[in-house]
Design a protein around this motif. Structure first.
Motif, short mmCIF file in Angstrom:
data_model
loop_
_atom_site.label_atom_id
_atom_site.label_comp_id
_atom_site.label_asym_id
_atom_site.label_seq_id
_atom_site.Cartn_x
_atom_site.Cartn_y
_atom_site.Cartn_z
N ARG A 165 38.36 73.28 0.23
CA ARG A 165 37.29 73.64 -0.71
C ARG A 165 36.06 72.74 -0.54
N ARG A 221 37.10 73.70 -11.89
CA ARG A 221 37.08 74.95 -11.13
C ARG A 221 38.44 75.12 -10.46
N ASP A 229 36.20 85.10 -19.00
CA ASP A 229 36.34 83.80 -19.69
C ASP A 229 35.15 82.92 -19.35
N PRO A 230 34.55 82.29 -20.35
CA PRO A 230 33.36 81.49 -20.08
C PRO A 230 33.67 80.13 -19.47
N LEU A 254 30.36 78.91 -18.09
CA LEU A 254 30.39 78.28 -16.77
C LEU A 254 30.65 79.27 -15.65
N ARG A 255 30.67 80.56 -15.97
CA ARG A 255 31.00 81.54 -14.92
C ARG A 255 29.96 81.58 -13.82
N ALA A 310 28.92 79.39 -11.96
CA ALA A 310 29.33 78.65 -10.76
C ALA A 310 30.43 79.41 -10.04
N PRO A 311 30.22 79.76 -8.79
CA PRO A 311 31.26 80.49 -8.06
C PRO A 311 32.45 79.58 -7.77
N LEU A 312 33.52 80.24 -7.40
CA LEU A 312 34.77 79.49 -7.18
C LEU A 312 34.64 78.47 -6.05
N ARG A 313 34.09 78.95 -4.95
CA ARG A 313 33.97 78.04 -3.80
C ARG A 313 32.75 77.14 -4.04
N LEU A 314 33.01 75.88 -4.17
CA LEU A 314 31.96 74.98 -4.65
C LEU A 314 31.04 74.52 -3.53
#
Lengths: 482, 235
Positions: A100, A229, A278-279, B110-111, B113-117
């Motif tokens: 990641r 995340r 979900d926020p 916070l959505r 921000a995408p998953l892959r940072l």
């Protein structure tokens, strides 16, 4: 040459400030615990029996419960990973972070992470971990190690931490824990957005509906669950309950036993990654189920030790632990349960756990390996008074386990010169009344006078009362003399 | 890792060869306090809240809760609150009332921000969090309050960011008195606590640590002050 454990004990006993503060803390924690159970309608023996039955039923049924849990979690999008040892666990986490593009992580309180040496292992892989639990944060700044299962920095005084915060955080010196806590909040809050990955530990998982129960005092887990995340949770294979009701009952038993709290300060129940819409909440949730010697332990007479729910009540009540403190036990688990688990659970090698030629050969009477030879002396740190078994919320018979481990240590064949000498002397002294009388007089003189070095080490490692000038039997004889 | 799974499960099965696959579940004993025997659920909850360092007040309806909260925030010169979508608050019209009084309401999300940072994603999260962290007060709702411990069940999900409960220094939790249960186990016996949400938390008073000499330090990872507004009547 004394073992590393005995050296650490000698150091602890020489530190009178540490002994005073440990004794004070243990007394307070015990008092809070006792008051917390005394106020309940249900008597303590019934609560202990119910918690013990729940844990033993879970240990008896582990394969089914773990598979049931796994199925529920996978269905909700959790990545479930099994790790046979610590190395496999941190290899997975390091690979995940690398994939990641992350080179940092935050970590909440996790005895399992300490057991497997997670922080140093990830650091070697180029991933810097910051501890978020207040106690662990202090220890990381101080480059120190944990001394208590529940309050890892219990051995640090407010003055120690004030000096540390002045040196490392440029904080004006204060002895106010609230002010120092606020400084930690400020620093950690600033850190939060920088880290994409948060690592924590499951206290107990509920197999029936696949809930992962996380507990903490200050709530670092719930902040992590909101902000992460990628959330990675470690879980021992033993940390599963059949139902969520049982998991929460056990969490309450643990918090009452630890510090007299009705309920842990913060309980977070996670069932999966954040849902669409979900926020907040983790985009990815990874559960790493760690064995690290537990499945082998389950097949031995020591299997009950895995019923432990990590409250630390045995640590607080043990008359030996309150004198020597938790750090004397080494890098991992402390107190009576630590003295049982440390020799039996595989841990990452560290400087203080490197085997020496004086340690006992690593085989117990039951034929299982003492995986950590430097911890083989730990079961000696007990008076076998039974206080630990009395307060254990899941009724683990720790005195019997400690006695068995001592037996195993002797059966391993190298009791040492001092042990053999003391044993032979005891046999001789108790063989008839005349010998006993002679031995008594000799021992009385030797407790204060000169003595051969191996016995001197034994004597000087203990707080012994000053002997009376005259033996009781002599005084009795004089008093009754016509 | 699949090999590890099979190896661990095989070793576990070997360790438990003669044991039954499942045992009948015996009921767990309650953790009720002796002193609570004759008290009402509301009295037990308020006593428990005080034990864990939270404050509370009782209002007789959702309307009075709204007015009380709005005037209290205005009197404290609060200019912004972190909160939830109004549909999830048991006090209809609360956000409008706050806005009318000049109190800005923020619902963090916070959505973005995408998953892959990537570094820029971290920056945007950082900006959002910094803005949110500057807000002094959170206003959220508890689904249930537990009379024996004072714990409040706060459910995360769409329209209910948990950040609103845990980022600010002060949090106000709205709880209808009809939602007071004697204990966690009594609540679990009545309904599935999971539903379809990812996270459920129990808020037990202010965030507290005993790490330094067993002296309480509040607010390290959450609210330093928790105020519960109990709402009587029907929503």
């Amino acid at each position: 040459m004394p073992s590393p454990f005995k050296t650490r004990v000698a150091q602890a006993l020489a530190d009178s400030d540490l002994r005073t503060s440990q004794a004070r803390a243990s007394s307070r924690l015990q008092r809070w615990r006792n008051a917390s159970f005394d106020e309940l309608e249900t008597p303590w023996p019934d609560l202990q029996a119910a918690a013990a039955a729940s844990r033993r039923a879970a240990l008896d049924d582990l394969p089914r419960l773990l598979q049931q849990l796994e199925a529920r979690l996978v269905q909700r999008g959790v990545e479930v990973v099994w790790a046979e040892d610590g190395a496999a666990a941190f290899r997975y986490i390091a690979a995940l972070a690398t994939a990641r593009g992350l080179d940092t992580a935050l970590r909440s309180r996790s005895p399992l992470a300490e057991e497997i040496g997670l922080n140093p292992a990830l650091a070697e892989a180029g991933i810097q971990v910051t501890n978020t639990n207040f106690g662990d944060y202090i220890l990381q700044l101080a480059e120190d190690r944990s001394s208590h299962p529940h309050f890892p920095a219990l051995h640090q005084s407010a003055a120690d931490v004030a000096n540390l915060f002045e040196r490392k955080l440029d904080m004006p010196k204060t002895l106010d824990p609230q002010a120092m806590g606020s400084m930690a909040r400020f620093r950690l809050r600033r850190e939060l957005p920088r880290h994409g990955m948060m690592i924590g530990q499951v206290a107990l998982a509920a197999a029936d509906n696949g809930m992962l129960v996380l507990v903490s005092d200050a709530g670092e887990d719930r902040i992590a669950a909101s902000l992460a995340r990628i959330q990675v949770l470690l879980m021992g294979i033993d940390q599963v309950a059949a139902t969520v009701d049982e998991a929460l009952f056990l969490a309450q038993m643990a918090s009452r036993s630890a510090a007299g709290q009705d309920m842990p300060g913060a309980v977070t129940m996670l069932s999966g990654p954040a849902r669409a819409g979900d926020p907040d909440g983790p985009g990815e949730l990874h559960l790493v189920i760690v064995d690290n010697g537990r499945s082998a332990l389950l097949a031995t007479p020591f299997r009950d030790a895995l019923a432990c729910i990590g409250c630390g009540a045995c640590h607080n009540v043990c008359p030996v632990t309150r004198e020597i403190g938790g750090q004397a036990y080494g890098d991992g688990y402390t107190g009576p349960i630590g003295a049982v688990l440390a020799p039996l659970i595989a841990r990452a090698p560290t400087k203080s756990r490197r085997p020496t030629r004086d340690t006992v050969p690593p085989v117990t009477a039951a034929g299982i390996p003492l995986l950590d030879p430097t911890a083989a002396d730990l079961p000696l740190a007990s008076t076998l008074c039974g206080a630990c078994a009395d307060v254990c919320p899941v009724g683990i018979d720790l005195p019997e386990m400690l006695r068995s481990l001592r037996e195993a240590r002797l059966a391993a064949g190298r009791p040492g010169l001092v042990d053999n000498t003391v044993r032979a002397a005891f046999r001789w002294a108790t063989s008839n009344p005349a010998n006993y009388h002679r031995a008594h007089g000799w021992l009385q003189r030797r407790l204060t006078g000169s003595i051969a070095p191996p016995l001197r080490a034994w004597r000087d490692g203990r707080d012994l009362p000053t002997p009376a000038d005259k033996l009781f039997r002599d005084r009795w004889a004089e008093r009754n003399r016509p | 890792m699949n090999n590890a799974r099979d190896a661990i499960l095989a070793q576990l099965a070997q360790a438990n060869p003669q044991l039954p696959q499942s045992t009948a579940q015996t009921p767990l004993p309650g953790l009720a306090r002796l002193a609570d025997t004759d008290a009402t659920p509301t009295d037990r909850l308020t006593a428990a809240l005080e034990r864990i360092g939270a404050t509370w007040e009782l209002t007789d309806s959702p309307v009075s809760a709204r007015l009380l909260l709005a005037t209290a925030l205005q009197a404290d010169n609060v200019t912004r609150v972190l909160t939830w979508d109004e549909a999830h608050l048991p006090s209809p019209g609360l956000l409008d009332t706050l806005n009318v009084l000049g109190i800005e309401t923020m619902i963090p999300d916070l959505r973005a921000a995408p998953l892959r940072l990537r570094p820029q994603d971290l920056d945007s999260r950082g900006d959002l969090l910094q803005a949110a962290a500057g807000v002094e007060v959170g206003v959220v709702a508890a689904e249930v309050g537990f009379a024996d411990t004072g714990a409040l069940a706060v459910r995360g999900g769409a329209g209910r960011p948990l950040l609103s409960a845990f980022l600010p220094r002060r949090v106000v939790v709205l709880l209808p008195v009809s939602q007071i249960f004697p204990s966690v186990s009594r609540w679990l016996a009545r309904k599935n606590p999971l539903r379809n949400d990812a996270v459920l938390t129990f808020l037990s008073g202010p965030s507290q640590s005993l790490d330094l000499e067993l002296i309480r330090a509040a607010g390290i990872h959450g609210p330093r002050l928790v105020h519960v507004v109990l709402i009587g009547g029907s929503a």
